[in-house]
Design a protein around this motif. Sequence first.
Motif, PDB file in Angstrom:
ATOM      1  N   THR A 168       0.832  -1.197   0.000  1.00  0.00           N
ATOM      2  CA  THR A 168       0.000   0.000   0.000  1.00  0.00           C
ATOM      3  C   THR A 168       0.875   1.258   0.000  1.00  0.00           C
ATOM      4  O   THR A 168       1.729   1.419   0.877  1.00  0.00           O
ATOM      5  N   THR A 180       0.236   9.437  -2.769  1.00  0.00           N
ATOM      6  CA  THR A 180       0.054   9.033  -4.165  1.00  0.00           C
ATOM      7  C   THR A 180       0.115  10.199  -5.138  1.00  0.00           C
ATOM      8  O   THR A 180       0.198   9.971  -6.344  1.00  0.00           O
ATOM      9  N   GLU A 186      -1.472   6.467   2.500  1.00  0.00           N
ATOM     10  CA  GLU A 186      -2.510   7.490   2.314  1.00  0.00           C
ATOM     11  C   GLU A 186      -3.920   6.956   2.557  1.00  0.00           C
ATOM     12  O   GLU A 186      -4.716   7.564   3.278  1.00  0.00           O
ATOM     13  N   VAL A 187      -4.256   5.824   1.966  1.00  0.00           N
ATOM     14  CA  VAL A 187      -5.615   5.297   2.090  1.00  0.00           C
ATOM     15  C   VAL A 187      -5.923   4.897   3.528  1.00  0.00           C
ATOM     16  O   VAL A 187      -7.063   5.019   3.988  1.00  0.00           O
ATOM     17  N   LEU A 245      -6.486   8.118   5.627  1.00  0.00           N
ATOM     18  CA  LEU A 245      -7.820   8.659   5.373  1.00  0.00           C
ATOM     19  C   LEU A 245      -8.883   7.839   6.098  1.00  0.00           C
ATOM     20  O   LEU A 245      -9.846   8.396   6.644  1.00  0.00           O
ATOM     21  N   ALA A 246      -8.709   6.523   6.145  1.00  0.00           N
ATOM     22  CA  ALA A 246      -9.661   5.671   6.872  1.00  0.00           C
ATOM     23  C   ALA A 246      -9.653   6.004   8.362  1.00  0.00           C
ATOM     24  O   ALA A 246     -10.717   6.061   9.002  1.00  0.00           O
ATOM     25  N   GLY A 276      -4.602  13.036   6.523  1.00  0.00           N
ATOM     26  CA  GLY A 276      -5.720  12.091   6.518  1.00  0.00           C
ATOM     27  C   GLY A 276      -6.877  12.564   7.378  1.00  0.00           C
ATOM     28  O   GLY A 276      -8.042  12.517   6.961  1.00  0.00           O
ATOM     29  N   ARG A 333      -3.835  -2.648   1.875  1.00  0.00           N
ATOM     30  CA  ARG A 333      -4.873  -2.695   0.839  1.00  0.00           C
ATOM     31  C   ARG A 333      -4.354  -3.198  -0.501  1.00  0.00           C
ATOM     32  O   ARG A 333      -5.138  -3.438  -1.407  1.00  0.00           O
TER      33      ARG A 333
END
Length: 265
Positions: free
Chosen positions: A87, A91, A108-109, A112-113, A136, A245
């Motif tokens: 992951t 990005t 990053e993902v 943010l979660a 995030g 992820r």
Amino acid sequence: MGVHCVTVRPLPRWAPAERLLGPGFTELGEGAWEARLPAAAAADVATRLRGLGLAGEALSVEVRPRLPRPLVREARAEDARRRRDTTPGFTRPGARLDAEGRWSLTPEVLALAMGRLAAGRQVVDAGCGAGGNAIGFARAGSPVTAVELDPARLELARHNARLYGVADRIHFLLGDAQQLDLSGDILFLDPPWGVDYDRALTPLSALPLFAALRGLPFRALWLKAPPSLDTRALPSAEISPIFGRAPGDLRRIKFLLLRIPGSVT
């Protein structure tokens, strides 16, 4: 190549067995899980979990009968290839990182979660580094105070926040979080973990920033910690294992998010 019995122990209660181990495992009790798997699948599990530390204990993986050495070497080579597809951190082209940020940045993902879990509450990131976590939280709608002791790293965080369009939602502070008058809804800590954190066992004392700041006036304290942290030392914490992820880390716990009641009710 036959079927092998794979026994894994001790798995902490907070670790989802199917996500971490894969399909086919059943619980034996007292943290032990077992499955009968084809040789290739057994080798994959044994390779992924070899020497892994969880909740202050090293996982034991027993495979019966023993796997052929060529199959073990093949599984280890495949695991090494898989780990290259993990992951990503930032990005967007133009994001800036220093050497520490390249390996410690929250993807990053995942940042943010975590931000969405804060549900718009005021967050103090007491050691923001290159800004991954602060960004995030801000992208998910929280007002953020980002504190950093290193002026060069704080400038990286400012740059990256502008790149992601959230600089106006983050108040940047240069200084030592232990010396500042901080308060809010959530105190977020992502302290240094040290090296080899997924294989070594991590006592709570290895995270001195947590001990220094946990008494500040916040409604909640959130700690991003390695899965090897001895979570038994924090019985009041709500523990969430955060998986990757990408194909290379879908079954790997990237970090733990520990949410602990604060001193303000």
